[in-house]
Design an enzyme around this catalytic site. Structure first.
Site, PDB file in Angstrom:
ATOM      1  N   GLY A 177       0.849  -1.183   0.000  1.00  0.00           N
ATOM      2  CA  GLY A 177       0.000   0.000   0.000  1.00  0.00           C
ATOM      3  C   GLY A 177       0.884   1.232   0.000  1.00  0.00           C
ATOM      4  O   GLY A 177       2.038   1.167   0.425  1.00  0.00           O
TER       5      GLY A 177
ATOM      6  N   GLN B  57       3.282   9.971   0.995  1.00  0.00           N
ATOM      7  CA  GLN B  57       4.537   9.218   1.129  1.00  0.00           C
ATOM      8  C   GLN B  57       5.477   9.451  -0.055  1.00  0.00           C
ATOM      9  O   GLN B  57       6.652   9.094   0.012  1.00  0.00           O
ATOM     10  CB  GLN B  57       4.251   7.716   1.262  1.00  0.00           C
ATOM     11  CG  GLN B  57       3.562   7.347   2.569  1.00  0.00           C
ATOM     12  CD  GLN B  57       3.369   5.843   2.679  1.00  0.00           C
ATOM     13  OE1 GLN B  57       2.420   5.301   2.147  1.00  0.00           O
ATOM     14  NE2 GLN B  57       4.296   5.168   3.350  1.00  0.00           N
TER      15      GLN B  57
ATOM     16  N   CYS C 163       5.944   0.352   7.842  1.00  0.00           N
ATOM     17  CA  CYS C 163       5.602   1.465   6.958  1.00  0.00           C
ATOM     18  C   CYS C 163       6.820   1.840   6.128  1.00  0.00           C
ATOM     19  O   CYS C 163       7.921   1.961   6.661  1.00  0.00           O
ATOM     20  CB  CYS C 163       5.138   2.654   7.801  1.00  0.00           C
ATOM     21  SG  CYS C 163       4.658   4.071   6.813  1.00  0.00           S
ATOM     22  N   LEU C 164       6.602   2.018   4.841  1.00  0.00           N
ATOM     23  CA  LEU C 164       7.711   2.384   3.946  1.00  0.00           C
ATOM     24  C   LEU C 164       8.341   3.709   4.355  1.00  0.00           C
ATOM     25  O   LEU C 164       9.493   3.968   4.043  1.00  0.00           O
ATOM     26  CB  LEU C 164       7.225   2.469   2.496  1.00  0.00           C
ATOM     27  CG  LEU C 164       6.779   1.140   1.862  1.00  0.00           C
ATOM     28  CD1 LEU C 164       6.221   1.384   0.472  1.00  0.00           C
ATOM     29  CD2 LEU C 164       7.928   0.145   1.808  1.00  0.00           C
TER      30      LEU C 164
ATOM     31  N   HIS D 114      -4.618   1.854   7.241  1.00  0.00           N
ATOM     32  CA  HIS D 114      -3.270   2.412   7.372  1.00  0.00           C
ATOM     33  C   HIS D 114      -3.067   3.550   6.349  1.00  0.00           C
ATOM     34  O   HIS D 114      -2.534   4.609   6.692  1.00  0.00           O
ATOM     35  CB  HIS D 114      -2.256   1.275   7.160  1.00  0.00           C
ATOM     36  CG  HIS D 114      -0.812   1.667   7.230  1.00  0.00           C
ATOM     37  ND1 HIS D 114       0.059   1.187   8.197  1.00  0.00           N
ATOM     38  CD2 HIS D 114      -0.069   2.472   6.428  1.00  0.00           C
ATOM     39  CE1 HIS D 114       1.268   1.697   7.980  1.00  0.00           C
ATOM     40  NE2 HIS D 114       1.221   2.477   6.910  1.00  0.00           N
ATOM     41  N   GLU D 115      -3.516   3.325   5.113  1.00  0.00           N
ATOM     42  CA  GLU D 115      -3.280   4.329   4.060  1.00  0.00           C
ATOM     43  C   GLU D 115      -4.128   5.579   4.269  1.00  0.00           C
ATOM     44  O   GLU D 115      -3.646   6.702   4.055  1.00  0.00           O
ATOM     45  CB  GLU D 115      -3.556   3.742   2.674  1.00  0.00           C
ATOM     46  CG  GLU D 115      -2.699   2.538   2.297  1.00  0.00           C
ATOM     47  CD  GLU D 115      -1.218   2.737   2.532  1.00  0.00           C
ATOM     48  OE1 GLU D 115      -0.744   3.879   2.476  1.00  0.00           O
ATOM     49  OE2 GLU D 115      -0.533   1.735   2.802  1.00  0.00           O
TER      50      GLU D 115
ATOM     51  N   HIS E 104      -2.623   7.831   6.659  1.00  0.00           N
ATOM     52  CA  HIS E 104      -1.559   8.672   6.074  1.00  0.00           C
ATOM     53  C   HIS E 104      -2.141   9.980   5.539  1.00  0.00           C
ATOM     54  O   HIS E 104      -1.516  11.029   5.630  1.00  0.00           O
ATOM     55  CB  HIS E 104      -0.866   7.947   4.918  1.00  0.00           C
ATOM     56  CG  HIS E 104       0.293   7.073   5.326  1.00  0.00           C
ATOM     57  ND1 HIS E 104       1.385   7.553   6.002  1.00  0.00           N
ATOM     58  CD2 HIS E 104       0.528   5.748   5.136  1.00  0.00           C
ATOM     59  CE1 HIS E 104       2.250   6.556   6.207  1.00  0.00           C
ATOM     60  NE2 HIS E 104       1.752   5.444   5.693  1.00  0.00           N
TER      61      HIS E 104
HETATM   62 ZN    ZN Z   1       2.648   3.605   5.834  1.00  0.00          ZN
END
Ligand code: ZN
Length: 171
Positions: free
Chosen positions: A46, A51, A89-90, A131-132, A135
């Site tokens: 995701g 991000q 998380c990236l 989660h997204e 963000h």
């Molecule tokens: Zn994340």
């Protein structure tokens, strides 16, 4: 398509509330394509536009069933049931934590063509959407997680989840 540079904590954009997309045009479609490519290149499942440095409400998700792009996503939590699972998380490399999330959500928004989209998601897919969308509101999983811990690069992921198809996924 191109891979985009990932914004990492403490980049301020990760803490901003992203703006709604006014129109799903060629620019947004290009952004979504690049986000999908960036997600795959990073072994994520995701990714949210902030991000990659774009403060707009757009997310991409793929838990192994193909990419889903949602513009201006709105979530409705369905039912009372929640589940605790590990996330990464990236934008926060080398960190994992355990987060309670609703087991089932209804996702509404627009697809990459600007058409209304409505889908019900369960389990891991529901978790990734939560989660997204967090963000997009400037919320990071570490705000909600218990047992936040450092992990080795091999264990690292955006969305590590025991129920996931791949070990060590990131969102
Ligand atoms: Zn994340």
């Amino acid at each position: 398509m191109a891979t985009l540079e990932l914004k990492l904590v403490p980049a301020p954009i990760l803490r901003q509330k992203a703006r709604p997309v006014a129109q799903v045009d060629a620019r947004i479609r290009r952004l979504l394509e690049d986000m999908v490519e960036t997600m795959y290149a990073s072994q994520g499942i995701g990714l949210a536009a902030p991000q990659v440095g774009i403060s707009q409400r757009a997310i991409v998700v793929d838990i192994g069933d193909g990419p889903i792009c949602v513009v201006n996503p709105k979530l409705t939590l369905l039912g009372e049931e929640e589940e605790l699972a590990t996330e990464g998380c990236l934008s926060i490399p080398g960190v994992q934590g355990d987060v309670w999330r609703s087991l089932e959500v209804l996702v509404r928004g627009l697809d990459e063509q600007g058409r209304p989209l409505k889908l019900q998601a369960q389990g891991l897919l529901a978790r990734v959407f939560q989660h997204e969308v967090d963000h997009l509101d400037g919320v990071l999983f570490t705000d909600k997680a218990s047992d936040v811990r450092q992990v080795t690069p091999e264990e690292d992921s955006e969305m590590a989840s025991e129920e996931g198809p791949l070990p060590g996924q990131q969102v």
